[in-house]
Every structure is written in C-alpha cells, then in structure tokens.
Scaffold this active site. Structure first.
Site, PDB file in Angstrom:
ATOM      1  CD  GLU A 171       1.682  -5.384   7.979  1.00  0.00           C
ATOM      2  OE1 GLU A 171       1.842  -6.590   7.661  1.00  0.00           O
ATOM      3  OE2 GLU A 171       2.484  -4.490   7.675  1.00  0.00           O
ATOM      4  CG  HIS A 221      -0.213   0.089   2.530  1.00  0.00           C
ATOM      5  ND1 HIS A 221       0.320   1.261   3.039  1.00  0.00           N
ATOM      6  CD2 HIS A 221       0.076  -0.884   3.437  1.00  0.00           C
ATOM      7  CE1 HIS A 221       0.889   1.018   4.202  1.00  0.00           C
ATOM      8  NE2 HIS A 221       0.768  -0.282   4.468  1.00  0.00           N
TER       9      HIS A 221
END
Length: 385
Positions: free
Chosen positions: A83, A10
C-alpha cells in the site's frame, strides 16, 4: 503472449472498520474480512490460476492464501505491491487528520493525486511502483493467468496509470470495495487491456465493507461518522466531570450505582494513564466528545495480554458504528506496548456487552466469579506475525 492478471484488493482489515490510516502499517483481517477472503477464494476456485502474488503485508498475504490454497499454490510475496506509505499519518484515526492538518487532509479528499503525508508517498507513486512490479510479474509469468493481491490506494494509482489517465483524472477510477477485482491483460507490445475493474459482485451485501460504511464507489470518504481520540485531562474540570459521568454509566450495569465513588474512579483511571496517557481517551466526533475508552494497563501488566477497562458512547452518538473504532484505538495502543492478545471481561448479567465484544472478533475462553459477580472472559488476537 499476453498475460492475464486479476488484481484483487485485500479483504476487510482493522484499519478499514476501525477507520484508521493504515498504509505500510501491518494489521489483521476483521471477522468480516475473513469471510470475504473465503468468498473471493471461491470466486477463483474454478479459474485456471497459475500463480498467486501478494504484497508482503499480513492483510494482503492472508487474502491471497484464500485464493492460492484451493489451487495448491504458494503465495509469492513482493514488497513493491504494498500500500501507499502514509508516513507520519500511519495508524492515526482518519478523523484526526482534518483536525491536525486540515489543508493537507482536504487535498487528500479532493485532489488526492497531489497529497503526500509527511514522510510518505503519493497515491501515484505507490501506483507506479506496484504497476512496475506487475509488469515484471507479467514477463515472468508470460502467457499465464495470475492473481495479484494489493491495496486500495495503490490499486487506484495502478488503474489510473494503466488506463492512460492523467494524475488529475484519478477521480474517474473511484475506490474499490474490499476483495474487489480488476481483470488486466498485459500484452507483448506493452499495452494493458482492462475488461473490468472494482468488481465486488462475488460479495453478498451483508459482507460488503462499502455497504457497512454507507460508502459507494465514489471520490468521497465514507458517509459514516468517524472518531479520533485524545487523552482525558484530569486537570480540566469539564474533562473530569464528563469522564466520571461516563464511567458511572459503564459501572452501574455491572457493579451497581453506588459501588464506586468519584474519587475511586478517578484514582483507577489515573492509574491506567500512569502507564500511558492514551489509556483513557475521549472519542471525539469533530470537536465534540462522543464517547470514552479506557484500557486497564495495570492488569496483566507483565503478560502479553492487554485488558479492556470500559467503553461508553453518549446516547446521541449511538447507532453510528463507533464501537469498532473504540476497540481499534485499544488495539493500536496495546500493539505499541507489545501486547499480543486483547481481553474483555463483561458481566454475565449484561449480555449486551458480551455480544458487542463477540461481534468485534472476541472469542469466549473462560469465566470467573468474584465478590462483584460472574463474568465472561473473552479474547481477541492482536498480534501480527
């Protein structure tokens, strides 16, 4: 048939520049992160992309949107691409961890495959979870070209396992810059080819998070100094003297040297802390006071707006990039309080303060004048929808 998956980290998010531990904690992209997302979107504009998948966290979804929209594709969210879960470390300043849990933090830095934050998971557990999801995607999109947007630690675990490395060989993978790309080819026999990884060649230097943090693709934490935060203790004489001195430095350029007495400043700041002790905190560099931040929890108390109350960095610590970390702490505290906007009101005759806030994502929304002078009204969204 083989399936090609471009694995993308990201774009730069609040935790990256505020130097906070954000795993499952949901945060926004920074001003630079929004630009990075546009650039990585352009990288894939001419690629024949068939589908775009993403972690369900905001910072990944909105990076994925920049890639998907030019192709007219939706972003398909998969929670398994998230994550690493950092448990009790979530949203703590990274610099606080060696203070509160030095042995475990040393493990994170030097033997990360062994580190599990209390209540969290390891890098390899997050990597295996995400890689299993990528294998499912490869089967679902058999023979197609796909983009998957995930996160730094998870990607490190993914690549360690996909390259056939042992857990303790993770250091060979290194960290990837924000929006870095790995090309992965999933074959029918279960093998995975990786022609390249951690590629950030689409980013100009001024948009590289690694460059801004003086970080290279290595096993180390960034070389740039980092702050952690502790509330000011007014019952401690040294704390009190330091806080008052720093707030005189904040107020003098705006209101004049003799506008507020020590008693008035202390009463004002104690008022902020009556709402939450974190409202007035020292920024600590290791165990030394490096700055201070106050958030005005009394103004706009019944609204969705959180008000900045002042920041100061001691002269010896200026120029090290601590400003975004101070703001990051304000965002963290106000987000816990349910605020959706962060507001600052720098004086017009102090353009340096206005520039500081605008560099950190604040936008002008108005002006006002009172008995103390003329002021800008700047705001920044902190709501994660």
């Amino acid at each position: 048939m083989s399936t090609t998956i471009y694995l993308v980290r990201h774009a730069e998010a609040e935790g990256n520049i505020g130097r906070r531990c954000h795993g499952h904690y949901d945060s926004l992209l920074t001003k630079r992160g929004l630009e990075q997302a546009k650039v990585v979107g352009e990288r894939f504009r001419s690629e024949p992309i068939d589908a775009v998948y993403s972690s369900d966290l905001w910072r990944a979804r909105h990076t994925a949107l920049a890639i998907a929209e030019p192709h007219g594709l939706p972003v398909i969210e998969r929670r398994a691409l998230r994550e690493i879960d950092m448990g009790e470390w979530e949203d703590k300043a990274w610099a606080e961890l060696p203070i509160i849990q030095p042995e475990l933090y040393d493990t994170w830095c030097n033997r990360p495959w062994l580190c599990r934050a209390p209540g969290g998971e390891t890098i390899m557990e997050s990597g295996v979870r995400a890689l299993d999801e990528m294998r499912r995607i490869a089967r679902e999109e058999d023979g197609k070209t796909v983009v998957v947007v995930s996160h730094g630690s998870a990607i490190r675990g993914i690549l360690t396992r996909a390259l056939g490395l042992r857990d303790d060989e993770m250091m060979q993978v290194g960290w990837g810059d924000n929006t870095c790309v790995a090309k992965m080819i999933f074959n029918d026999d279960g093998s995975i080819e990786i022609p390249y990884r951690n590629d950030n060649s689409h980013l100009p230097k001024e948009l590289s998070t690694f460059y801004s943090l003086k970080w290279s693709d290595s096993v180390d934490v960034p070389a740039s100094p980092q702050m952690w935060f502790r509330p000011v203790n007014w019952d401690d004489a040294d704390d009190k003297a330091m806080a008052l001195d720093m707030f005189h430095q904040i107020y003098w350029p705006t209101y004049g040297r003799d506008t507020y007495t020590d008693e008035q400043i202390e009463a004002r700041l104690r008022g902020f802390q009556s709402v939450t002790p974190d409202a007035v905190s020292f920024g600590m560099v290791d165990r030394e006071i490096g700055g201070i931040i106050a958030i005005n929890t009394l103004e706009n108390r019944d609204t969705e707006i959180g008000e900045m109350g002042g920041t100061c960095i001691l002269e010896k610590f200026r120029g090290f990039g601590f400003g975004p970390q101070l703001i990051g702490n304000a965002v963290s505290v106000y987000r816990r309080m349910g605020k959706k906007m962060l507001q600052a009101t720098p004086a017009k005759h102090n353009p340096g303060a206005a520039n500081f806030y605008q560099r950190n994502g604040f936008e002008p929304v108005g002006e006002y004048t009172d008995e103390c002078g003329e002021f800008f009204i700047l705001q920044r969204n902190i709501e994660v929808k």
